[in-house]
Design an enzyme around this catalytic site. Structure first.
Site, short mmCIF file in Angstrom:
data_model
loop_
_atom_site.label_atom_id
_atom_site.label_comp_id
_atom_site.label_asym_id
_atom_site.label_seq_id
_atom_site.Cartn_x
_atom_site.Cartn_y
_atom_site.Cartn_z
N LYS A 116 0.57 -1.20 -0.09
CA LYS A 116 0.20 -0.11 0.01
C LYS A 116 0.90 1.29 -0.07
O LYS A 116 0.25 2.20 -0.24
CB LYS A 116 -1.03 -0.04 1.29
CG LYS A 116 -1.99 -1.08 0.92
CD LYS A 116 -3.08 -0.84 2.10
CE LYS A 116 -4.31 -1.87 1.97
NZ LYS A 116 -4.02 -3.25 1.66
N GLU A 200 -2.71 6.57 7.65
CA GLU A 200 -3.08 7.58 6.87
C GLU A 200 -4.41 8.30 7.44
O GLU A 200 -5.01 7.77 8.36
CB GLU A 200 -3.65 6.89 5.51
CG GLU A 200 -5.06 6.10 5.56
CD GLU A 200 -5.11 5.39 4.36
OE1 GLU A 200 -4.33 5.79 3.20
OE2 GLU A 200 -6.24 4.88 3.96
N ASN A 235 -14.87 -2.45 8.23
CA ASN A 235 -14.21 -2.30 7.10
C ASN A 235 -14.28 -3.53 6.15
O ASN A 235 -13.94 -3.72 5.03
CB ASN A 235 -12.62 -2.17 7.29
CG ASN A 235 -12.20 -0.92 8.29
OD1 ASN A 235 -12.80 0.26 7.89
ND2 ASN A 235 -11.66 -0.96 9.21
N GLU A 275 -9.72 1.52 -5.85
CA GLU A 275 -10.70 1.98 -4.82
C GLU A 275 -10.40 3.12 -4.55
O GLU A 275 -9.15 3.66 -4.31
CB GLU A 275 -10.43 0.87 -3.56
CG GLU A 275 -10.78 -0.72 -3.87
CD GLU A 275 -10.94 -1.68 -2.58
OE1 GLU A 275 -10.84 -0.86 -1.22
OE2 GLU A 275 -11.46 -2.59 -2.67
N GLU A 288 -6.40 2.24 -2.68
CA GLU A 288 -5.47 0.83 -2.93
C GLU A 288 -6.01 0.43 -4.30
O GLU A 288 -7.18 0.61 -4.65
CB GLU A 288 -5.65 -0.16 -1.99
CG GLU A 288 -7.04 -0.83 -1.73
CD GLU A 288 -7.19 -1.87 -0.65
OE1 GLU A 288 -5.86 -2.19 -0.27
OE2 GLU A 288 -7.86 -1.95 -0.13
N ASN A 290 -6.65 -3.21 -5.98
CA ASN A 290 -6.63 -4.78 -6.13
C ASN A 290 -6.33 -5.46 -7.16
O ASN A 290 -7.20 -5.40 -8.15
CB ASN A 290 -8.20 -5.25 -5.32
CG ASN A 290 -8.39 -4.62 -3.86
OD1 ASN A 290 -7.76 -5.05 -3.08
ND2 ASN A 290 -9.24 -3.80 -3.94
N PHE A 348 -22.51 -9.70 15.20
CA PHE A 348 -21.86 -9.98 14.33
C PHE A 348 -20.88 -11.11 14.43
O PHE A 348 -19.98 -11.16 13.55
CB PHE A 348 -21.52 -9.06 13.38
CG PHE A 348 -22.84 -8.12 12.83
CD1 PHE A 348 -23.32 -8.56 11.92
CD2 PHE A 348 -23.05 -6.85 13.77
CE1 PHE A 348 -24.86 -7.68 11.24
CE2 PHE A 348 -24.21 -6.34 13.11
CZ PHE A 348 -24.78 -6.61 12.02
#
Length: 666
Positions: A116, A200, A235, A275, A288, A290, A348
């Protein structure tokens, strides 16, 4: 064209690749671990090869074991799917050295975009807008705190080799940086074998929008529109759609052109995704790239009519793209709901076990609608603790966004799944949420709308009345059947009463059922009437009804004096009683749940990674007690209130089941 390809993956993506290969007349080879011996992808492939024990680090991501399978099968090419070895430069290099085609990008592109930090530098040089942040690696938590202060809170801690939300944390202050830094490093090391971290700026009120690119490596690079992926939890994407309800054509074009420029800058070939994070003013920043097929690729396929897997195979075989940018048209709207083995009522947390019932909606492809279900499981199969918790990707397409949402609502209502905890109720709730329906969403949607977690949906009274009327009509049908079986009914004479009381969602509604050959009219005390028609028969687990001229789909299970009914995210026990039975209900004593307030119970099947306290230690509210790893994710369990640890029943390395007692408090 290739005659045989090996899929170096498992589950639904392996099944997805097999379908396209079969359509192209290409034979397929599956690989499988001990846990996947009876998996669907193994059954679908033309041949299958065992490669090791259940843990991925002993099977699916061991390059030499995969290479042995390739050599023994005689496969000419390998499709890596996503995850596992899909973005592993070393794997691509080994394939190239042995003359095996990699159905993906060149190793150099994987290396540059897989890191990244490097990818952000390349993106900036290619003229792509990037997020402010620290581009160097972070050595320890102290350095992370210093850098975070310079950037300004909130910040995002991210694994350099990360993906899928693993190794990623948002930190709002120094304490969260210190705690999150080590947890992220641990997750990154476990998932990717690489614990390097960077930081970041976290953009508030962000939307996650990505551009699908496709390049033949011979001079033609195209963008195939965008996908909105803002509905996320930790995320991890949950619901995606294409196109985005937020972008205009000018922004779409600008993002697409920058994505293509980045692909060209690294000599890209195959399908890939760039993205971006987009703020409320439509400013966009590179996140980033992918270098693989994305989980959510079906929505792009549905609005463009382009089979991305087929294009990847053709490009890997040396073919050029047969269409140009001007040929790419976005048609209609598509939505994808990710069905996970995660219990929404338990925050979850992962769930494992046997799929006692797995009956997805029927797949259709008609002029005005499409229902598609990409899956790798089957009824009777098991969900393992060793892999990602995704069960299926349910997709719908329609000419407009509103119609696509309605198709998804119906598809979710008809999706039957039993045996494990799953997020179907949550997905249904999102489809009805006003913010989602309006398109007013950000990556903070779940945190903002469900700050205390997800609970059972409370249907509005008008919807509860429709369910109550349906349950009353269904109960009458069941009573008639019982009367006939018992011999209480002769010559079809109806001996089942018309007066009933429906208890549902805290409401008590006396009703009168006026039945005829086509259905029943259910009359409430206030003279409101609902006409119910259906071909439901007792024992059916799915009821498709027409209530007042509108469709209603209910998942139905029999309980004493009524039904357990699930619809639109609500889970209801509906009692249909004779008036005398209802009067007696007031005298029934409710059973109290056992007191577990002084116990720390394991909320999921998992492995104890760390115990943070000792017996006799006093703990404060919010203090970390232990860490449990499940399905590649670390979960920190915290104290709900102040107390003293009386006994610790587990130690690091122990495997626990749901509700096993980890520790007890005084």
């Amino acid at each position: 064209m290739f005659k045989k390809i090996l899929i170096a993956n498992r589950g639904e993506i392996a099944c997805r690749v097999i379908k396209t290969a079969r359509k192209m007349g290409i034979a397929t080879v599956a690989i499988y671990s001990d846990a996947d011996r009876h998996a669907l992808h193994v059954k679908m492939a033309d041949e299958a090869i065992h490669i090791g024990p259940a843990p991925a680090n002993q099977s699916y991501i061991v390059i030499e074991k995969v290479m042995e399978a390739i050599r023994s099968s005689g496969a000419e090419a390998v499709h890596p799917g996503y995850g596992f070895l899909s973005e592993n430069k070393a794997f691509a290099e080994v394939l190239e050295a042995e003359g095996i085609a990699f159905i993906g990008p060149p190793a150099g592109a994987i290396e540059k975009m897989g890191d990244k930090i490097t990818s952000k530098k390349i993106a900036a040089e290619a003229g792509v807008s990037t997020v402010p942040g620290h581009m160097g690696l972070i050595e320890d938590a102290d350095e992370a705190i210093r850098i975070s202060g310079e950037i300004g809170y909130p910040v995002m801690l991210k694994a350099s080799a990360g993906g899928g939300g693993k190794g990623m944390r948002i930190a709002w202050d120094e304490s969260e940086v210190r705690e999150g830094f080590q947890a992220s490093k641990n997750e990154a090391a476990a998932s990717f074998g690489d614990d390097r971290m960077f930081i970041e700026k976290f953009v508030t009120q962000p939307r996650h929008i990505e551009i699908q690119v496709l390049s033949d490596g011979q001079g033609r690079t195209l963008y195939l529109g965008e996908r909105e992926c803002s509905i996320q939890r930790r995320n991890q994407k949950v619901i995606e759609e294409a196109p985005s309800p937020f972008l205009d054509e000018a922004t779409r074009k600008a993002m697409g052109e920058q994505a293509c420029a980045l692909a060209d800058a690294v000599g890209y070939r195959s399908a890939g995704t760039v993205e971006f994070i987009v703020d409320g003013e439509k400013n966009f920043y590179f996140l980033e790239m992918n270098t693989r097929l994305q989980v959510e690729h079906p929505v792009t396929e549905l609005i463009t009519g382009i089979d991305l897997v087929e294009q990847m195979i053709r490009v890997a075989a040396g073919e050029t793209l047969s269409f140009e940018q001007g040929d790419v048209a976005l048609n209609g709207w598509a939505i994808e709901s990710r069905l996970y083995a995660e219990d929404p009522y338990r925050n979850f947390l992962p769930s494992i076990g046997r799929l006692v019932r797995y009956r997805p909606p029927e797949e259709v492809a008609e002029e005005g609608r499409v229902v598609r279900n990409d899956t790798g499981v089957f009824e009777g199969g098991e969900i393992s603790m060793y892999y990602d918790p995704m069960i299926a990707k349910l997709c719908t397409w329609a000419p407009t966004r509103g119609e696509a949402i309605e198709e998804m609502r119906i598809a979710l209502d008809t999706f039957e799944l039993e045996g494990i905890g799953h997020n179907l109720p949550f997905l249904s709730a999102v489809m009805d949420h006003p913010r989602f329906v309006s398109g007013d969403i950000t990556t903070a949607f779940i945190a903002e709308e469900y700050p205390d977690g997800f609970g059972a949906v409370d249907l509005p009274e008008k919807d509860l009345r429709r369910v109550a009327a349906s349950a009353a009509a269904m109960h009458r049908v069941a009573e008639i059947r019982r009367a006939r079986i018992s011999g209480r009914m002769s010559n079809h004479e109806r001996k089942v009463g018309a007066d009933w009381v429906v208890r549902i969602g805290g409401h008590i509604w006396p009703v009168v059922i006026e039945a005829d050959r086509e259905g029943a009219t259910v009359r409430f005390e206030d003279e409101a009437r609902h006409r119910v028609e259906s071909d439901w028969t007792p024992g059916d687990t799915l009821a498709r009804l027409d209530v007042d001229g509108s469709p209603l789909v209910l998942k139905v299970d029999k309980i004493t004096n009524g039904f357990r009914i699930r619809s639109r995210g609500a889970d209801l026990d509906v009692k249909v009683l004779h008036p005398r039975q209802d009067a007696m209900m007031a005298h029934m004593i409710e059973k109290e749940a056992p007191d577990t307030s002084k116990l720390l119970l394991c909320p999921m099947p998992g492995l104890i990674v760390k115990i943070d306290v000792a017996e006799g230690e006093e703990v404060q509210e919010g203090q970390a007690l232990c860490t449990v790893e499940a399905m590649k994710m670390e979960n920190i369990l915290r104290a709900e209130r102040r107390g003293t640890v009386a006994k610790i029943n587990a130690e690091p390395g122990a495997s626990l089941a749901v509700d096993d007692v980890i520790m007890e408090f005084e």
